[in-house]
Design an enzyme around this catalytic site. Sequence first.
Site, PDB file in Angstrom:
ATOM      1  N   LYS A 106       0.851  -1.205   0.000  1.00  0.00           N
ATOM      2  CA  LYS A 106       0.000   0.000   0.000  1.00  0.00           C
ATOM      3  C   LYS A 106       0.883   1.249   0.000  1.00  0.00           C
ATOM      4  CE  LYS A 106      -3.518   2.179   2.840  1.00  0.00           C
ATOM      5  NZ  LYS A 106      -3.339   2.550   4.235  1.00  0.00           N
ATOM      6  N   ARG A 107       1.915   1.254   0.858  1.00  0.00           N
ATOM      7  CA  ARG A 107       2.811   2.424   0.898  1.00  0.00           C
ATOM      8  C   ARG A 107       3.522   2.588  -0.441  1.00  0.00           C
ATOM      9  NH1 ARG A 107       8.211   3.130   1.854  1.00  0.00           N
ATOM     10  NH2 ARG A 107       8.619   1.086   2.764  1.00  0.00           N
ATOM     11  N   TYR A 146      -3.513 -23.977   8.494  1.00  0.00           N
ATOM     12  CA  TYR A 146      -3.006 -23.670   7.151  1.00  0.00           C
ATOM     13  C   TYR A 146      -4.164 -23.234   6.245  1.00  0.00           C
ATOM     14  CZ  TYR A 146      -0.419 -24.493   2.750  1.00  0.00           C
ATOM     15  OH  TYR A 146       0.193 -24.378   1.506  1.00  0.00           O
TER      16      TYR A 146
HETATM   17  P1  NAD Z   1       8.763 -24.297   1.714  1.00  0.00           P
HETATM   18  O1  NAD Z   1       8.484 -24.718   3.116  1.00  0.00           O
HETATM   19  O2  NAD Z   1       9.894 -24.941   1.000  1.00  0.00           O
HETATM   20  O3  NAD Z   1       8.983 -22.721   1.641  1.00  0.00           O
HETATM   21  C1  NAD Z   1       8.383 -21.807   2.509  1.00  0.00           C
HETATM   22  C2  NAD Z   1       9.410 -20.758   2.890  1.00  0.00           C
HETATM   23  O4  NAD Z   1       8.809 -19.783   3.759  1.00  0.00           O
HETATM   24  C3  NAD Z   1      10.601 -21.363   3.664  1.00  0.00           C
HETATM   25  O5  NAD Z   1      11.796 -20.895   3.120  1.00  0.00           O
HETATM   26  C4  NAD Z   1      10.373 -20.870   5.084  1.00  0.00           C
HETATM   27  O6  NAD Z   1      11.576 -20.766   5.826  1.00  0.00           O
HETATM   28  C5  NAD Z   1       9.698 -19.529   4.847  1.00  0.00           C
HETATM   29  N1  NAD Z   1       8.924 -19.056   5.983  1.00  0.00           N
HETATM   30  C6  NAD Z   1       8.015 -19.771   6.715  1.00  0.00           C
HETATM   31  N2  NAD Z   1       7.505 -18.997   7.695  1.00  0.00           N
HETATM   32  C7  NAD Z   1       8.094 -17.763   7.563  1.00  0.00           C
HETATM   33  C8  NAD Z   1       7.992 -16.548   8.282  1.00  0.00           C
HETATM   34  N3  NAD Z   1       7.180 -16.425   9.334  1.00  0.00           N
HETATM   35  N4  NAD Z   1       8.740 -15.491   7.884  1.00  0.00           N
HETATM   36  C9  NAD Z   1       9.594 -15.604   6.828  1.00  0.00           C
HETATM   37  N5  NAD Z   1       9.734 -16.731   6.120  1.00  0.00           N
HETATM   38  C10 NAD Z   1       8.995 -17.805   6.479  1.00  0.00           C
HETATM   39  O7  NAD Z   1       7.402 -24.497   0.915  1.00  0.00           O
HETATM   40  P2  NAD Z   1       7.064 -24.253  -0.634  1.00  0.00           P
HETATM   41  O8  NAD Z   1       6.518 -25.513  -1.164  1.00  0.00           O
HETATM   42  O9  NAD Z   1       8.183 -23.586  -1.316  1.00  0.00           O
HETATM   43  O10 NAD Z   1       5.837 -23.237  -0.511  1.00  0.00           O
HETATM   44  C11 NAD Z   1       5.963 -21.859  -0.780  1.00  0.00           C
HETATM   45  C12 NAD Z   1       4.590 -21.198  -0.738  1.00  0.00           C
HETATM   46  O11 NAD Z   1       3.736 -21.783  -1.715  1.00  0.00           O
HETATM   47  C13 NAD Z   1       3.868 -21.346   0.608  1.00  0.00           C
HETATM   48  O12 NAD Z   1       3.188 -20.154   0.889  1.00  0.00           O
HETATM   49  C14 NAD Z   1       2.886 -22.457   0.354  1.00  0.00           C
HETATM   50  O13 NAD Z   1       1.749 -22.344   1.172  1.00  0.00           O
HETATM   51  C15 NAD Z   1       2.540 -22.242  -1.110  1.00  0.00           C
HETATM   52  N6  NAD Z   1       2.066 -23.487  -1.736  1.00  0.00           N
HETATM   53  C16 NAD Z   1       2.948 -24.477  -2.059  1.00  0.00           C
HETATM   54  C17 NAD Z   1       2.460 -25.656  -2.626  1.00  0.00           C
HETATM   55  C18 NAD Z   1       3.375 -26.782  -3.041  1.00  0.00           C
HETATM   56  O14 NAD Z   1       2.860 -27.815  -3.480  1.00  0.00           O
HETATM   57  N7  NAD Z   1       4.687 -26.655  -2.983  1.00  0.00           N
HETATM   58  C19 NAD Z   1       1.081 -25.812  -2.833  1.00  0.00           C
HETATM   59  C20 NAD Z   1       0.232 -24.793  -2.447  1.00  0.00           C
HETATM   60  C21 NAD Z   1       0.731 -23.628  -1.922  1.00  0.00           C
END
Ligand code: NAD
Length: 335
Positions: A106-107, A146
């Site tokens: 927003k900012r 989640y």
């Molecule tokens: P992942 O766990 O490998 O990556 C998630 C990343 O977010 C990690 O590097 C973790 O350290 C970081 N993280 C978690 N909490 C955090 C916080 N509070 N502050 C800063 N960083 C934080 O998982 P991914 O598969 O790479 O998923 C990435 C995104 O995609 C997520 O939001 C997930 O919900 C979404 N997603 C992934 C899938 C899939 O099949 N891989 C499916 C649906 C949605």
Amino acid sequence: MKRTRTLVTGGAGFLGSHLCESLLDQGHEVFCLDNFFTGQKQNIVHLLDHPYFELIRHDVTTPFYIEADEIYNLASPASPIHYQYNPIKTMKTSLMGAIHMLGLAKRLRARILQASTSEVYGDPMVHPQPESYWGNVNPIGERSCYDEGKRGAETLFMDYHKQHGIPVKIIRIFNTYGPRMHPDDGRVVSNFIVQALQNKDITIYGDGSQTRSFQYVDDLIKGMIRMMQTPASFTGPVNMGNPNEFTIRSLAEKVIAMTGSRSKIVYRQLPSDDPKMRQPDISLATSELSWYPKIELEEGLGKTIAYFEQLLLEEKLVEKATTPTNGSRGRVLVK
Ligand code: NAD
Ligand code: UDP
């Protein structure tokens, strides 16, 4: 070309690291933010010397200030074992992370994309799932931190768009796999491959008749970047997944065949609220973004198996790859 300054939260994770790499390849500047809960330095170590890459250790549950043109909000554990480890933190990451990143957008009047999930559909009563389906989600179950966190984040994104005119983009990602998944991540593709490569039992939860649709990471990253480039008025949500649907049992059999493994299939208790089926309707992505996945399961599994083979060899968790015996990939023996 103007060098876009792009913030990627969760940039050291599986998907985030591929996204950072693609954005750098396209000539953008990348700020990779991560608290390393499930992400790893190893995923982005090859990017650290890039002059337009910056790594920031930060947790999105506290505010963050930077100057950027675009924000990809991926920070959140994604594997059930990880997001259920500290469910309150998972919810905080989704909701407070969304509020902080939307405040930043927003900012800056920046574009912001939310990595939402097929989990917003819960255990779906409509099959395949179009974006217009509102879902069937248990608000107080094992997956709720989640699912409801991601649903709440979608609400926040749309409200910032309606109330403040922020150019938001929401994609609903279906099961995605590929290199750089963590070997202990707990999701089905990485579990089965790691088990098969070590000739350990393949653990099917339930009877394996539940279905998932598996998308290879490269297809998703292309779609994600394309979504960010759509006109400001186009918010989504847009499904992103590969519509090819497989039972979990058939995935196990495929992985065993492709690795030439001696693993046996064993059956374990099905976790509660485990969706019975999942398949994206991707007609919106196809019509609005001209996007559709190109990499089919066998090809994607081949690349992912090769990645884990190398990783396990480096970590000395397997001994050696033998010559292929049955026309499939080489087999790796447990040490
Ligand atoms: P992942 O766990 O490998 O990556 C998630 C990343 O977010 C990690 O590097 C973790 O350290 C970081 N993280 C978690 N909490 C955090 C916080 N509070 N502050 C800063 N960083 C934080 O998982 P991914 O598969 O790479 O998923 C990435 C995104 O995609 C997520 O939001 C997930 O919900 C979404 N997603 C992934 C899938 C899939 O099949 N891989 C499916 C649906 C949605
Ligand atoms: N699953 C399984 N064995 C495993 C890991 C997962 O049978 O070792 C099942 C899980 O119960 C679910 C499906 O595989 O039905 C996909 O699980 P994953 O955790 O990859 O993602 P989900 O789509 O459930 O979030």
